[in-house]
Design a protein around this motif. Structure first.
Motif, PDB file in Angstrom:
ATOM      1  N   PHE A 132      40.004  46.727  44.610  1.00 21.45           N
ATOM      2  CA  PHE A 132      41.020  46.538  43.361  1.00 21.45           C
ATOM      3  C   PHE A 132      41.476  45.151  43.054  1.00 21.45           C
ATOM      4  O   PHE A 132      41.282  44.602  41.802  1.00 21.45           O
ATOM      5  CB  PHE A 132      42.496  47.043  43.833  1.00 21.45           C
ATOM      6  CG  PHE A 132      43.367  47.499  42.687  1.00 21.45           C
ATOM      7  CD1 PHE A 132      43.390  48.122  41.801  1.00 21.45           C
ATOM      8  CD2 PHE A 132      44.476  46.374  42.671  1.00 21.45           C
ATOM      9  CE1 PHE A 132      44.482  48.126  40.923  1.00 21.45           C
ATOM     10  CE2 PHE A 132      45.354  46.140  41.698  1.00 21.45           C
ATOM     11  CZ  PHE A 132      45.315  47.147  40.774  1.00 21.45           C
ATOM     12  N   SER A 133      41.283  44.280  43.949  1.00 19.07           N
ATOM     13  CA  SER A 133      41.573  42.776  43.827  1.00 19.07           C
ATOM     14  C   SER A 133      40.672  42.108  43.091  1.00 19.07           C
ATOM     15  O   SER A 133      40.773  41.330  42.183  1.00 19.07           O
ATOM     16  CB  SER A 133      42.229  41.986  45.104  1.00 19.07           C
ATOM     17  OG  SER A 133      42.825  40.880  44.641  1.00 19.07           O
ATOM     18  N   LEU A 134      39.240  42.443  43.461  1.00 19.74           N
ATOM     19  CA  LEU A 134      38.441  41.722  42.704  1.00 19.74           C
ATOM     20  C   LEU A 134      37.812  42.463  41.813  1.00 19.74           C
ATOM     21  O   LEU A 134      36.842  42.223  41.251  1.00 19.74           O
ATOM     22  CB  LEU A 134      37.055  41.697  43.941  1.00 19.74           C
ATOM     23  CG  LEU A 134      37.493  40.575  45.134  1.00 19.74           C
ATOM     24  CD1 LEU A 134      36.150  40.634  46.165  1.00 19.74           C
ATOM     25  CD2 LEU A 134      37.542  39.269  44.510  1.00 19.74           C
TER      26      LEU A 134
ATOM     27  N   SER B 287      40.411  43.847  30.860  1.00 17.98           N
ATOM     28  CA  SER B 287      39.057  43.967  31.619  1.00 17.98           C
ATOM     29  C   SER B 287      38.624  45.794  31.809  1.00 17.98           C
ATOM     30  O   SER B 287      37.921  46.325  31.855  1.00 17.98           O
ATOM     31  CB  SER B 287      38.658  43.220  32.526  1.00 17.98           C
ATOM     32  OG  SER B 287      39.447  43.591  33.810  1.00 17.98           O
TER      33      SER B 287
ATOM     34  N   SER C 168      43.772  41.189  33.474  1.00 18.64           N
ATOM     35  CA  SER C 168      43.141  42.140  34.226  1.00 18.64           C
ATOM     36  C   SER C 168      43.057  43.474  33.409  1.00 18.64           C
ATOM     37  O   SER C 168      42.093  44.119  33.305  1.00 18.64           O
ATOM     38  CB  SER C 168      44.066  42.248  35.366  1.00 18.64           C
ATOM     39  OG  SER C 168      43.953  40.911  36.065  1.00 18.64           O
TER      40      SER C 168
ATOM     41  N   ASN D  44      46.925  40.755  43.095  1.00 20.97           N
ATOM     42  CA  ASN D  44      47.183  39.573  43.922  1.00 20.97           C
ATOM     43  C   ASN D  44      48.792  39.367  44.181  1.00 20.97           C
ATOM     44  O   ASN D  44      49.117  38.911  45.122  1.00 20.97           O
ATOM     45  CB  ASN D  44      46.782  38.316  43.268  1.00 20.97           C
ATOM     46  CG  ASN D  44      45.174  38.451  42.863  1.00 20.97           C
ATOM     47  OD1 ASN D  44      44.997  39.523  42.087  1.00 20.97           O
ATOM     48  ND2 ASN D  44      44.219  37.678  43.541  1.00 20.97           N
TER      49      ASN D  44
ATOM     50  N   SER E 170      39.965  38.738  35.245  1.00 20.40           N
ATOM     51  CA  SER E 170      40.061  39.955  35.580  1.00 20.40           C
ATOM     52  C   SER E 170      40.490  40.439  37.012  1.00 20.40           C
ATOM     53  O   SER E 170      41.384  41.353  37.390  1.00 20.40           O
ATOM     54  CB  SER E 170      38.734  40.747  35.283  1.00 20.40           C
ATOM     55  OG  SER E 170      38.508  42.095  35.878  1.00 20.40           O
ATOM     56  N   ALA E 171      39.934  39.633  37.788  1.00 24.11           N
ATOM     57  CA  ALA E 171      40.136  39.735  39.385  1.00 24.11           C
ATOM     58  C   ALA E 171      41.822  39.333  39.482  1.00 24.11           C
ATOM     59  O   ALA E 171      42.344  40.082  40.098  1.00 24.11           O
ATOM     60  CB  ALA E 171      39.270  38.808  40.100  1.00 24.11           C
TER      61      ALA E 171
ATOM     62  N   LEU F   4      48.056  41.414  38.726  1.00 20.74           N
ATOM     63  CA  LEU F   4      49.032  42.166  39.551  1.00 20.74           C
ATOM     64  C   LEU F   4      48.668  42.365  41.087  1.00 20.74           C
ATOM     65  O   LEU F   4      49.131  42.474  41.695  1.00 20.74           O
ATOM     66  CB  LEU F   4      49.477  43.527  38.920  1.00 20.74           C
ATOM     67  CG  LEU F   4      50.021  43.423  37.538  1.00 20.74           C
ATOM     68  CD1 LEU F   4      50.365  44.676  37.090  1.00 20.74           C
ATOM     69  CD2 LEU F   4      51.333  42.752  37.611  1.00 20.74           C
TER      70      LEU F   4
HETATM   71  N1  PHE Z   1      41.876  43.042  39.800  1.00 21.71           N
HETATM   72  C1  PHE Z   1      42.809  43.338  39.014  1.00 21.71           C
HETATM   73  C2  PHE Z   1      44.189  42.811  39.777  1.00 21.71           C
HETATM   74  O1  PHE Z   1      44.065  42.246  41.051  1.00 21.71           O
HETATM   75  C3  PHE Z   1      43.012  45.082  38.691  1.00 21.71           C
HETATM   76  C4  PHE Z   1      41.831  45.540  38.312  1.00 21.71           C
HETATM   77  C5  PHE Z   1      41.102  46.502  38.983  1.00 21.71           C
HETATM   78  C6  PHE Z   1      40.836  45.003  37.096  1.00 21.71           C
HETATM   79  C7  PHE Z   1      39.676  47.099  38.609  1.00 21.71           C
HETATM   80  C8  PHE Z   1      39.994  45.612  36.695  1.00 21.71           C
HETATM   81  C9  PHE Z   1      39.408  46.658  37.559  1.00 21.71           C
HETATM   82  O2  PHE Z   1      45.126  43.091  39.365  1.00 21.71           O
END
Ligand code: PHE
Length: 456
Positions: free
Chosen positions: A233-235, A330, A327, A34, A28-29, A32
């Motif tokens: 967003f990334s996590l 999730s 991701s 990253n 999930s983390a 895109l």
């Molecule tokens: N973390 C995911 C990413 O970095 C995006 C995301 C955001 C997924 C919020 C789930 C909730 O691409």
């Protein structure tokens, strides 16, 4: 308990193993955010200081909130709305609601960008980057062509949403966990190869300098908010995605250990992506602030020159699509869990209906990229960039702030501690975590907001 197949629990799934939970959360983390977003926003916000502030947010805001979301999810075994209603109810239920709405919004444009990656996978299979003898200068034009083609974007967006729906239909545990275990290590390997190659190349030193030497003067209020928003967003934080995944975890899971591992992996992938792309930017005299097309404009130049570039380009875009998929599922899962748990829809109906609605919501994002027409919504941002800005800079940090306040002030410390330490786990840094989530994290998020509003 660790081998708990979902047929024993007809209503809600559980991960089949502890590793399954780690891999799903990491899946999930890592996405895109990253590989696509981190390098491009780093370029737009001037590098070094932005990167260091982002890392600071991961540690002081991200990790504490990830633990909090897992605690809330596992304690209630519910979707975000149900979880807050169960623990406190009243206005707190709104935090869950905000999460479900963020799921709709983010997934809608996420599928568009992921669609670009699917198109690039298709192009690399055709050998576009390796055999055509293109000059480096022509590679970025390929991206422009895609953006100018409205229906190609909608087509790939639909393909990607179709894949997401198909996986979510399969339920929580099954094939996805297994695929994750193979794909993640390969993604790491390729990124490490590209990063090492980049750092050793002529533009390497300049890239390192750009990424890690801070020029604090460049860190203005919008950059700070962008860095913090991107930590969320990334996590995958601030909207209940990690909370929902936590709701499928059982007592044997060591929450702090998982949160820490996932955060380290996620940060590592972002740094590697930056190290892979910026040397190319500097070697070919490109603009670091090239914007959302950065990954698509830089790496294909290198694929055309590397030995084995044909295979590597295919692998890279396949893995990018895969990272985006793990991701996207999730994000969709938050929405689906809400309709299943709260509205008692069956999983199939919830997935198909919501997948379709979110696809429709994403179409304006796809069409807004056409550079031949100037669609400006916020500043010089088109529709896609504007809702990305609203979701990641406002919705997620606000959700995260409320989750931190809830965990630190509404949940009793006794309850929180009992939940993290379930299954004979001793959380040595409990005191530090609770202090962070109660005071430090909410204050930092609030300060970054107030700073942006111009209060200082
Ligand atoms: N973390 C995911 C990413 O970095 C995006 C995301 C955001 C997924 C919020 C789930 C909730 O691409």
């Amino acid at each position: 308990m660790t081998h708990h197949h979902h047929q024993h629990k007809p209503k809600r799934g559980l991960w089949t193993s502890r590793l399954g939970f780690i891999m799903a959360s990491a899946g999930s983390a890592v996405g895109l955010g990253n590989i696509w977003k981190f390098p491009y926003i780093t370029g737009m916000h001037g590098g070094g200081a932005f990167v260091l502030f982002f890392l600071f947010c991961i540690v002081s805001v991200g990790i504490p909130i990830m633990i909090a979301e897992m605690v809330i999810g596992r304690h209630t075994h519910k979707d975000p709305v149900g979880a807050f209603r169960r623990l406190k109810g009243g206005p707190w239920t709104l935090v869950g609601w905000m999460g479900v709405i963020a799921g709709f919004v983010i997934l809608s444009y996420y599928c568009v960008v992921a669609g670009w990656a699917v198109d690039y996978l298709w192009l690399s299979l055709k050998g576009t980057f390796s055999f055509s003898g293109r000059y480096a200068k022509e590679v970025p034009l390929i991206f422009g062509n895609l953006l100018a083609d409205d229906w190609a974007q909608v087509f790939w967006q639909a393909v990607f949403m179709g894949l997401t729906v198909w996986i979510v239909l399969g339920g929580v545990a099954s094939g996805l966990e297994r695929a994750n275990k193979i794909m993640m290590p390969i993604l790491f390997l390729i990124l490490i190869t590209l990063a090492v190659r980049g750092v050793a190349s002529p533009g390497g030193a300049q890239a390192l300098n750009f990424l890690f030497t801070p020029d604090w003067g460049k860190l203005d209020a919008p950059s700070m908010l962008e860095a913090m928003g991107h930590a969320f967003f990334s996590l995958s934080l601030g909207m209940g995605a990690i909370l929902t995944y936590g709701s499928y975890a059982d007592e044997s899971v060591n929450i702090p250990a998982v949160a820490f591992t996932v955060s380290v992996m996620d940060t590592f992938v972002a740094m590697l992506s930056g190290l892979a792309m910026f040397p190319i930017v500097f070697t070919y005299g490109m603009e670091p602030a090239a914007g959302p097309g950065l990954v698509f404009k830089t790496l294909p130049i290198i694929f055309a020159q590397m030995p084995g570039g044909f295979v590597i380009s295919i692998l890279f875009f396949m893995l990018l699509v895969f990272a985006a998929l793990t991701s996207a599922i999730s994000l969709l899962e938050v929405v689906v869990a809400y309709y299943c748990d709260e509205k008692k829809w069956d999983r199939r109906k919830a997935t198909l209906v919501m997948g379709f609605i979110i696809f429709l919501l994403g179409v304006p994002s796809a069409l807004s990229n056409n550079m031949l027409k100037d669609y400006h919504i916020i500043g010089d941002r088109n529709f896609l960039d504007s809702i990305d800005l609203v979701a990641t800079n406002y919705l997620l940090p606000l959700g995260g702030l409320l989750i931190a306040l809830f965990t630190g002030w509404v949940m009793t410390p006794k309850l929180a501690r009992a939940e993290v330490e379930k299954g004979n786990i001793r959380f040595r840094f409990y005191g530090a975590w609770h202090f962070l989530i109660r005071y430090v994290t909410p204050v930092l998020v609030a300060l970054v907001f107030l700073n942006k509003v111009g209060l200082f």
